[in-house]
Design a protein around this motif. Sequence first.
Motif, PDB file in Angstrom:
ATOM      1  N   LEU A   1      -6.489  11.839  -8.592  1.00 50.12           N
ATOM      2  CA  LEU A   1      -5.948  11.551  -9.924  1.00 50.12           C
ATOM      3  C   LEU A   1      -7.067  11.469 -10.932  1.00 50.12           C
ATOM      4  O   LEU A   1      -6.997  12.001 -12.051  1.00 50.12           O
ATOM      5  CB  LEU A   1      -5.129  10.259  -9.878  1.00 50.12           C
TER       6      LEU A   1
ATOM      7  N   LEU B   1       0.832  -1.210   0.000  1.00 54.35           N
ATOM      8  CA  LEU B   1       0.000   0.000   0.000  1.00 54.35           C
ATOM      9  C   LEU B   1       0.857   1.247   0.000  1.00 54.35           C
ATOM     10  O   LEU B   1       0.624   2.210  -0.736  1.00 54.35           O
ATOM     11  CB  LEU B   1      -0.903  -0.015   1.242  1.00 54.35           C
ATOM     12  N   ARG B   2       1.879   1.176   0.810  1.00 47.52           N
ATOM     13  CA  ARG B   2       2.743   2.368   0.861  1.00 47.52           C
ATOM     14  C   ARG B   2       3.291   2.678  -0.516  1.00 47.52           C
ATOM     15  O   ARG B   2       3.264   3.824  -0.989  1.00 47.52           O
ATOM     16  CB  ARG B   2       3.897   2.100   1.833  1.00 47.52           C
TER      17      ARG B   2
ATOM     18  N   LYS C   1       2.018   1.957  -3.288  1.00 47.60           N
ATOM     19  CA  LYS C   1       0.958   2.498  -4.164  1.00 47.60           C
ATOM     20  C   LYS C   1       0.696   3.961  -3.848  1.00 47.60           C
ATOM     21  O   LYS C   1       0.591   4.817  -4.753  1.00 47.60           O
ATOM     22  CB  LYS C   1      -0.318   1.662  -3.984  1.00 47.60           C
ATOM     23  N   VAL C   2       0.640   4.204  -2.588  1.00 45.95           N
ATOM     24  CA  VAL C   2       0.335   5.595  -2.205  1.00 45.95           C
ATOM     25  C   VAL C   2       1.416   6.511  -2.765  1.00 45.95           C
ATOM     26  O   VAL C   2       1.146   7.565  -3.350  1.00 45.95           O
ATOM     27  CB  VAL C   2       0.285   5.700  -0.639  1.00 45.95           C
TER      28      VAL C   2
ATOM     29  N   MET D   1       3.193   5.988  -5.323  1.00 47.93           N
ATOM     30  CA  MET D   1       2.997   6.106  -6.780  1.00 47.93           C
ATOM     31  C   MET D   1       1.927   7.165  -7.054  1.00 47.93           C
ATOM     32  O   MET D   1       2.130   8.110  -7.840  1.00 47.93           O
ATOM     33  CB  MET D   1       2.539   4.755  -7.343  1.00 47.93           C
ATOM     34  N   ALA D   2       0.854   6.988  -6.315  1.00 53.45           N
ATOM     35  CA  ALA D   2      -0.262   7.907  -6.577  1.00 53.45           C
ATOM     36  C   ALA D   2       0.208   9.352  -6.369  1.00 53.45           C
ATOM     37  O   ALA D   2      -0.051  10.238  -7.194  1.00 53.45           O
ATOM     38  CB  ALA D   2      -1.415   7.591  -5.637  1.00 53.45           C
TER      39      ALA D   2
ATOM     40  N   LEU E   1      -4.742   5.948  -0.280  1.00 52.29           N
ATOM     41  CA  LEU E   1      -4.643   5.600  -1.694  1.00 52.29           C
ATOM     42  C   LEU E   1      -5.948   5.975  -2.396  1.00 52.29           C
ATOM     43  O   LEU E   1      -5.961   6.580  -3.487  1.00 52.29           O
ATOM     44  CB  LEU E   1      -4.396   4.081  -1.829  1.00 52.29           C
TER      45      LEU E   1
END
Lengths: 444, 141
Positions: free
Chosen positions: B102, A317-318, A320-321, A323-324, B95
């Motif tokens: 996004l 998750l980290r 991904k976050v 990345m986001a 996220l």
Amino acid sequence: MDRVFSVDDMADQFWSPAPVRLPMTAEEETTSSSSKVHPTMMNRSESEWAFQRFLQEARNNTTHSESESSPSASAVASSSAIPENDVVEIKDQPQPQPQPQPRAQHRQSTNQQTASFNSVAPPNVPVDSEEYQAFLKSRLNLACAAVALTRASFVKSQESPIVADNGSQASSTGQLGMQALGEGSGYGLPKGQDKDVIGPLGIPSLPAMEKKSVVQVKSTTSGSSREQSDDDEAEGETETNNTDPTDAKRVRRMLSNRESARRSRRRKQAHLTELETQVSQLRVENSSLLKRLSDISQKYNESAVDNRVLKADVETLRAKVKMAEETVKRVTGLNPLFQAMSDMSTMSMPSFADSPSDTSADAAVPVQDVPNQQHFYQSAANNNHMSRIENDFVDIPSAENEQQSPGNKMGRTASMQRVASLEHLQKRIRGDASPCGTQCNGKQ
Amino acid sequence: MDSTKPSSRSDGDPRYAGVVDERKRKRMISNRDSARRSRMKKQQHVDGLTTQITQLQSENNLLADQVNVVANMYVGLESENNVLRAQLAELTDRLRSLNSVLQIVEEVSGLAMDIPEIPDALLEPWQLPCPMQTSASMFQC
């Protein structure tokens, strides 16, 4: 050899001759005494015979010694001749022999009697001895009286022991009889002993029988009651003879031993059963512990697995976050106008990051209060844990935004955050380039 | 054993008496031996029991300790898991928010954004952080 007389001989001699002698005349005395005397007393008759001769000589000699010594002494001396064997006889006569009182008396009494008889009968005695004889006679009578007195008492004292002896012998035989019969007959016994013999005999025999039967019937339960009763009636069978106390003691000891043996057997048995119960109890405990151990280790394994999975998820998750966030940055990068916004977004991000960690921290704390004190130190460990994670968490966003101090406590909830970011977007879209990021911060 | 009972035929010829005595003596000896053996056996039994007891006691203590240790570890691990679960939840939220941002940007700028999807693993039931089990309750069960 005749000098030493055993008590019995003396007694018998004393006993049998006394009654015999009195009615007899002097001549027959020697023969009669021998005939009267039991064949067993032959040695006495000899001594009688020697005595006889001795007397005659003594009478001849003492006539001279008599005048010098005092009357009583001379009487004793003259009459205290000892029945020695022939050779010694003549020599000893004059000296007064130190005699045990009783023997002297015997000699004295028999001596006197024979002397008196002799003095009367034999005609050939010289004249000058007549006054002496008169004198002797008077003294003899005196002595005779004294002797009679002593003899009576002596006989009496002898008699009781004899009877006692006889009695004891009788009783011993009786005792055998009694044991065989098992009943206290006590025949022919002096009254006194009789009574107490029967009493104890009666009582112990009964309980003994009873006890045996009881023991067979109820071996354990009656144990305690039996003990008390045994202790107090430990009289037991007592024999009747004079060894009474020792036998009673012996029997009492035997009973108490039997009782203590029984008690010790019972104790040993109890010990054994106790051991057995303890072993079984421990076995049960052991198995339950084993089971619990397996349960908890299994749970532990499961949670270990969870742990690993969770850690992996958090990592992904980290990533991904991140990345986001990068994409968002890229988007803002394209348009320099958005530079402020990117700062703003990054700023909101960390604050966003803070608040969730705070909330989770809060969430964690109340939950831990519920568990009891025992696990306090765990919750403490847990907190450290939390802070460490928190730092990691914050590090990532702070890499982009140095100013944001991790300690900045923003009270806004996550949703508020999201609303704020949306507003930025709209303003930006409407072309209002004012750096509202800082204002928002100030406003809230 | 009432060996003292006078045997009825002992008044026969002496040889016979000898035999009887011999037999009596033999029986007495065998009895004595068997008594001794049984005492020994009983004693061994008792000793065996005592050793078993001590053994079991030590084993039980050991087990109890082990159970305690594992229980503690379990509690520690479980708490860590809870923390991780909480983090997971947070990351998911973050996220999701980023994704939403996004998506908006994408709509506005028409640019294709690669929005990382939220791993559905997070949505699994065990994800929900179960209230941390206090070890006390564990001991009761």
